[in-house]
Motif scaffolding. Structure first.
Motif, mmCIF file in Angstrom:
data_model
loop_
_atom_site.group_PDB
_atom_site.id
_atom_site.type_symbol
_atom_site.label_atom_id
_atom_site.label_comp_id
_atom_site.label_asym_id
_atom_site.label_seq_id
_atom_site.Cartn_x
_atom_site.Cartn_y
_atom_site.Cartn_z
ATOM 1 N N GLY A 512 0.780 -1.233 0.000
ATOM 2 C CA GLY A 512 0.000 0.000 0.000
ATOM 3 C C GLY A 512 0.808 1.277 0.000
ATOM 4 O O GLY A 512 0.243 2.363 0.060
ATOM 5 N N LEU A 513 2.139 1.185 -0.060
ATOM 6 C CA LEU A 513 2.979 2.381 -0.090
ATOM 7 C C LEU A 513 3.484 2.581 -1.517
ATOM 8 O O LEU A 513 4.278 1.782 -2.025
ATOM 9 C CB LEU A 513 4.153 2.241 0.877
ATOM 10 N N ARG A 514 3.030 3.646 -2.146
ATOM 11 C CA ARG A 514 3.394 3.898 -3.535
ATOM 12 C C ARG A 514 4.051 5.270 -3.664
ATOM 13 O O ARG A 514 3.599 6.248 -3.062
ATOM 14 C CB ARG A 514 2.164 3.811 -4.440
ATOM 15 N N PHE A 515 5.125 5.320 -4.441
ATOM 16 C CA PHE A 515 5.863 6.573 -4.646
ATOM 17 C C PHE A 515 6.509 6.510 -6.018
ATOM 18 O O PHE A 515 6.560 5.461 -6.670
ATOM 19 C CB PHE A 515 6.917 6.765 -3.559
ATOM 20 N N GLU A 516 7.028 7.649 -6.482
ATOM 21 C CA GLU A 516 7.684 7.714 -7.780
ATOM 22 C C GLU A 516 8.786 8.762 -7.714
ATOM 23 O O GLU A 516 8.778 9.624 -6.823
ATOM 24 C CB GLU A 516 6.692 8.072 -8.890
ATOM 25 N N PRO A 529 -0.663 3.069 3.184
ATOM 26 C CA PRO A 529 -1.678 2.114 3.639
ATOM 27 C C PRO A 529 -2.763 2.803 4.458
ATOM 28 O O PRO A 529 -2.465 3.609 5.355
ATOM 29 C CB PRO A 529 -0.875 1.136 4.492
ATOM 30 N N ALA A 530 -4.017 2.498 4.154
ATOM 31 C CA ALA A 530 -5.128 3.165 4.840
ATOM 32 C C ALA A 530 -5.137 2.850 6.335
ATOM 33 O O ALA A 530 -5.574 3.672 7.136
ATOM 34 C CB ALA A 530 -6.448 2.754 4.191
ATOM 35 N N LEU A 531 -4.642 1.679 6.719
ATOM 36 C CA LEU A 531 -4.645 1.315 8.132
ATOM 37 C C LEU A 531 -3.778 2.229 8.975
ATOM 38 O O LEU A 531 -3.992 2.374 10.177
ATOM 39 C CB LEU A 531 -4.161 -0.133 8.304
#
Length: 623
Positions: A512-516, A529-531
């Motif tokens: 759930g961790l997205r980056f660019e 992550p939503a949690l």
């Protein structure tokens, strides 16, 4: 400090070659750090010589005497002096430093020890004569005849007498003895087909002794581990057997409830060599991260086997560190292999939990001579007796409250007499590992009867684990829900950290961790992550990078998600103080039997204890 304070001459000094004695003493600082290091090198030489029995004698923690005796193939007379030369070895020919199958190969141990101590080597080859050679502070004597049945005896006296400054850094005799014992135990675990003894000549006591174990390799390793680590470890150890891309993992790992307060029972071997590798130790810790709190440590004895060319053992002169060509494969194999074995253990808990329970229970008075008792009736006879004594009226379904309200628990009659249990609670506890619920104590503990004893279950801890496993299963099936940031969080990194983070981008995206990339060495964090709610993206990235730099892999994010699920499970589980119906208690027991890891809660504590009938009768002096 000014330039004039430095120990450098203002004029240029000529480059010169150090003599062999000085070179050996410098090398000894890396190879021989303390008496335990010298013993490690000498015992490894004995193992490479094909010894089946190795005896070690020490005095004053190895400072004044070390004697290693083996029954190996020995050293011929013409090679004794050569054995004391630097980088002289029979293990390799120097053409291939990767395809190494022996413990030693650098040819540094004997000359290094001889440079700082008084060394004597006596050896005899098969069908030959015995010869000895003495070395004092790096000065070689002449080869002379001696008396010896066979094998080799290496005697080291007055270690570091040639470098007295090193003696100040040694610890007490007791601490050095402990270090020697630890080294010898690790080598003994690596070679179960070799007998070892450790004797303190000062007291005349044999402090460590194990005999040879032959036969199947797994059985031999288990017998050796039982002799060294104790019967409790062998009883509560799970067999590990896994393989991935040419690397094999075998050995034994203890149940989570058999954990230790320090990392003193972790033994790792690569191609039979004892190692202390941070990548492998990190993988072992990660495999148990879901079952133990941070102050508890797993116990394991694991053997990694692979092609020697896939691992570099020439990282450090002490040869306790290794470097894998594909560290990710080795780490992943340990994590997946251990977790698969732990899942296969189901609800099993360690026997030490029951032993601790028996230790906490004490009879009211010490029993005298055993009193003759009739044989305990069978289950059928007991059930018939209960039916004859059952009251005529039928109690209300479930665990009815007692009318006077003075009891802290509810009682359930025999199911044959009362009929309070439905199909989820069979009357016969046979074939049910956790038995049938009979009572609830103090509104939290379930008392269950098994075929040959009883089980006491912590309902809150057990249900917490069941809910936690259910949440993890749901997250694995549906994936980690991510939350897009309204404004991406820009995190500045060094070029090395940015490259390391981008290499792990795919794995982190699954969590759930997205980056660019965001120009230069910066990254733009787009989703989390939503949690985690509203986490500090910079702190999260920093933690992940620290772990990537340390172990080459990251579990920080997964551990945070698991910690949140654990808290959710804790708040959503059965609360202490709630009185449960019979069907609820039996349903909890059945789900525990079907759920992996249910033998311990999310913090590594046991969820139940089991007592056999023989243990209970012994408490009352009936045995």
């Amino acid at each position: 400090m000014t330039l004039q304070d430095r120990n450098i001459s203002p004029s240029r000094r000529a480059i010169r070659q150090l003599d062999e004695t000085a070179s050996n003493r410098i090398a000894a600082g890396e190879v021989v750090e303390r008496p335990a290091s010298a013993i490690k090198e000498l015992v490894e030489n004995a193992l490479d010589a094909g010894a089946t029995r190795i005896g070690v004698e020490i005095a004053d923690g190895g400072k004044t005497l070390i004697r290693v005796t083996d029954d190996g193939h020995g050293i011929p007379r013409e090679e004794l002096k050569l054995a004391l030369s630097r980088h002289a070895t029979s293990k390799i020919d120097g053409t291939d430093l990767l395809n190494i199958h022996s413990f030693g190969f650098r040819g540094e141990a004997l000359p290094s020890i001889g440079a700082v101590a008084r060394l004597r080597i006596a050896s005899r080859v098969s069908e030959g004569e015995a010869w000895e050679l003495n070395v004092n502070g790096g000065k070689l004597g002449e080869v002379a005849p001696c008396s010896l049945r066979g094998g080799t005896v290496v005697e080291v006296r007055d270690l570091f007498h040639a470098t007295p400054a090193r003696l100040k850094f040694l610890r007490s005799d007791r601490a050095e003895n402990q270090a020697i014992s630890d080294v010898l135990k690790r080598l003994a675990l690596a070679a179960p087909d070799v007998a070892f003894t450790l004797t303190d000549t000062g007291t005349g006591k044999t402090t460590f002794k194990v005999e040879r174990h032959q036969g199947d390799l797994i059985d031999a390793h288990l017998a050796r581990m039982e002799a060294i680590l104790g019967r409790d470890f062998a009883t509560n150890a799970l067999v590990i057997d896994a393989e991935r891309e040419g690397i094999t993992l075998t050995g034994f790992a203890a149940l989570p409830t058999y954990s230790r307060g320090a990392a003193v029972a972790q033994f790792l071997f690569v191609n039979g060599r004892p190692v202390r590798d941070k990548v492998l130790l990190g993988a072992l810790r990660a495999a148990y991260s879901d079952f133990l709190s941070r102050d508890r440590h797993p116990a394991a004895c694991l053997f990694l086997t692979c092609d020697p060319e896939r691992v570099d053992v020439n990282v450090h002169p002490a040869k306790t560190e290794v470097r894998f060509r594909e560290p990710g494969i080795a780490r992943g194999l340990i994590v997946s292999g251990l977790r698969h074995a732990l899942a296969g253990a189901g609800h099993r808990a360690s026997t030490t939990v029951s032993d601790a329970t028996l230790g906490a229970l004490r009879p009211a008075t010490a029993p005298g001579a055993p009193i003759y008792q009739m044989d305990r009736p069978s289950l059928g006879a007991r059930s018939a007796s209960y039916r004859m004594q059952a009251p005529d009226h039928q109690p209300a379904p479930g665990f009815a409250e007692l009318q006077n309200g003075d009891w802290s628990s509810a009682r359930m009659e025999e199911p044959e007499a009362t009929g309070v249990l439905d199909e989820t609670a069979p009357a016969d506890p046979a074939d049910l590992p956790l038995g049938v619920a009979r009572a609830q104590l103090h509104e939290n503990y379930i008392l269950a009867q098994t075929t040959d004893g009883m089980v006491l279950v912590d309902a809150h801890a057990a249900h917490e684990r069941l809910v936690y496993e259910r949440l993890k299963r749901q997250m694995a099936e549906r994936g980690v829900v991510s939350q897009a940031l309204l404004i991406p969080d820009i995190v500045e990194l060094s070029p090395e950290d940015a490259a390391r983070l981008m290499a792990a981008a795919d794995d982190l995206a699954q969590l759930g961790l997205r980056f660019e990339p965001f120009g230069g060495a910066s990254v733009a964090v787009q989703e989390v992550p939503a949690l985690l709610g509203q986490p500090d993206a910079r702190a999260l990235i920093a933690d992940i990078l620290d772990e990537l730099a340390d172990t080459g892999a990251t579990t920080a994010l997964a551990e945070r998600l698991d910690a949140i699920l654990s808290r959710i499970a804790c708040h959503g589980s059965v609360r202490t103080g709630r009185r449960m119906q019979a069907a609820e208690m039996n349903a909890l027991l059945r789900e525990m039997e079907a759920t992996p890891h249910s033998g311990q809660c999310n913090h590594g504590r046991p969820t139940y204890v089991e007592l056999k009938m023989t243990d209970i009768e012994r408490l009352f002096g009936r045995s």
